[in-house]
Design an enzyme around this catalytic site. Structure first.
Site, mmCIF file in Angstrom:
data_model
loop_
_atom_site.group_PDB
_atom_site.id
_atom_site.type_symbol
_atom_site.label_atom_id
_atom_site.label_comp_id
_atom_site.label_asym_id
_atom_site.label_seq_id
_atom_site.Cartn_x
_atom_site.Cartn_y
_atom_site.Cartn_z
ATOM 1 N N GLY A 8 0.793 19.717 7.444
ATOM 2 C CA GLY A 8 -0.203 18.669 7.231
ATOM 3 C C GLY A 8 -1.464 18.895 8.041
ATOM 4 O O GLY A 8 -2.081 17.948 8.543
ATOM 5 N N SER A 11 -5.986 17.739 7.426
ATOM 6 C CA SER A 11 -6.762 16.542 7.752
ATOM 7 C C SER A 11 -6.070 15.777 8.866
ATOM 8 O O SER A 11 -4.938 16.095 9.257
ATOM 9 C CB SER A 11 -6.934 15.641 6.524
ATOM 10 O OG SER A 11 -5.674 15.162 6.084
ATOM 11 N N GLY A 12 -6.733 14.739 9.359
ATOM 12 C CA GLY A 12 -6.125 13.801 10.284
ATOM 13 C C GLY A 12 -5.563 14.433 11.540
ATOM 14 O O GLY A 12 -6.154 15.320 12.151
ATOM 15 N N GLY A 14 -3.002 16.444 12.077
ATOM 16 C CA GLY A 14 -2.707 17.875 12.042
ATOM 17 C C GLY A 14 -3.935 18.725 12.244
ATOM 18 O O GLY A 14 -3.906 19.726 12.975
ATOM 19 N N SER A 136 6.825 7.927 15.186
ATOM 20 C CA SER A 136 5.925 6.779 15.228
ATOM 21 C C SER A 136 6.594 5.658 16.008
ATOM 22 O O SER A 136 7.821 5.504 15.960
ATOM 23 C CB SER A 136 5.608 6.298 13.805
ATOM 24 O OG SER A 136 5.050 4.997 13.814
ATOM 25 N N TYR A 174 9.416 4.018 5.373
ATOM 26 C CA TYR A 174 8.584 4.794 6.293
ATOM 27 C C TYR A 174 9.112 4.670 7.720
ATOM 28 O O TYR A 174 9.308 5.684 8.410
ATOM 29 C CB TYR A 174 7.135 4.322 6.220
ATOM 30 C CG TYR A 174 6.256 4.997 7.254
ATOM 31 C CD1 TYR A 174 5.807 6.303 7.063
ATOM 32 C CD2 TYR A 174 5.892 4.335 8.420
ATOM 33 C CE1 TYR A 174 5.027 6.936 8.023
ATOM 34 C CE2 TYR A 174 5.102 4.960 9.375
ATOM 35 C CZ TYR A 174 4.676 6.251 9.167
ATOM 36 O OH TYR A 174 3.902 6.877 10.134
#
Length: 300
Positions: A8, A11-12, A14, A136, A174
């Site tokens: 990943g 973007s973001g 990663g 998370s 999630y």
């Protein structure tokens, strides 16, 4: 030179982890493991170090794609592999989606795809090596994140759930997948001898990151809030920009200060206790054994 693989990475978090690694030490070469090669190429342009980056396709929603990625890494002429950052993730809130292997998408991408990738690359690691699994704070009911509490019944139930029961099911899947990330990291650490084989394994909570792509499946008003209102909350504890969290993630993968530390759960740069369920050995064993079965081809 040494290689780090980041899933990943287009973007973001990663992308920012890749940026921080490249800046931290000129010896790092980054493999951007991405679903979309075009976006991967755009990320390399943003990073500004094309000679130190390689884009490889890895669709975590397809075990065949993950197996192909592992084969590509083995066949490529790369510097020794010293770090794997399991970062890619999805959050599906509008109904149920399925991977190409017929598994629930959130479980398939956030856990099983990374399980398959790491299992395939363990023998390729040069020692000492580090594996960082991005989880998370939402995996921990005691944190009061506003997300539904995880509901781990069995890995088989997560892989092939029954019909959706409520509007919260996608968000709960999630948070449960994020619990799976910690269970996997701890079990992998145990199976690798708590660092005695030369591989350190840790889990990482990047905090709440406004601007990350996890809200892409939210309703329009929630997406607007995620993009424009939540950034104002960065002054609060646990709320960070992707660049800050990317630096912390890169540090876990490379900094000397974390050498020899394994089997921990980090909130930013600080090791803390994870949820009570994350230390449940029975859940970890169920997750591991079910994951192995899901990777085993059906007899023909």
């Amino acid at each position: 030179m040494r290689t780090a693989i980041i899933t990943g990475a287009s973007s973001g978090l990663g992308l920012e982890c890749a940026r921080a690694l490249l800046r931290s030490d000129p010896s790092w070469h980054i493999v951007l493991a991405v679903r979309d090669r075009r976006r991967g190429a755009e990320a390399v342009t943003q990073l500004g170090e094309p000679a130190r980056c390689t884009v490889m396709q890895a669709d975590l929603a397809s075990l065949a794609s993950v197996h192909s990625f592992v084969a590509d890494v083995r066949d490529a002429t790369l510097a020794p592999l010293h770090a794997i950052v399991c970062n890619a993730g999805v959050q599906v809130v509008s109904g149920t989606e399925w991977t190409k292997d017929g598994l629930e998408m959130t479980f398939g991408v956030n856990h099983l795809g990374h399980f398959a990738l790491v299992q395939g690359l363990l023998d390729e690691l040069a020692h000492p090596a580090r594996i960082v699994v991005v989880s998370s704070g939402t995996h921990d009911p005691s944190k009061h994140t506003g997300m539904p509490h995880p509901d781990y019944t069995s890995a088989a139930d997560l892989a092939q759930p029954r019909a959706e029961q409520s509007g919260n099911d996608g968000r709960r899947r999630y948070t449960t997948s994020k619990l799976c990330n910690v269970l996997f990291a701890y079990e992998l650490d145990r199976r690798l001898g708590h660092g005695r084989t030369g591989v350190a394994v840790n889990a990482f909570d990047p905090g709440l990151m406004p601007g990350s792509g996890l809200a892409r499946d939210y309703p329009p008003l929630q997406r607007l809030a995620w993009r424009y209102l939540l950034p104002a909350l960065r002054v609060l504890p646990g709320v960070r920009g992707t660049r800050t969290s990317g630096r912390y993630l890169a540090a876990l993968a490379s900094d000397a200060r974390f050498e020899g530390i394994t089997g921990e759960y980090f909130a930013g740069r600080r090791p803390i206790r994870s949820s009570a369920d994350s230390y449940d050995r029975d859940k970890a064993l169920d997750l591991w054994q079910t994951s192995e079965r899901l990777l085993t081809p059906a007899p023909t």
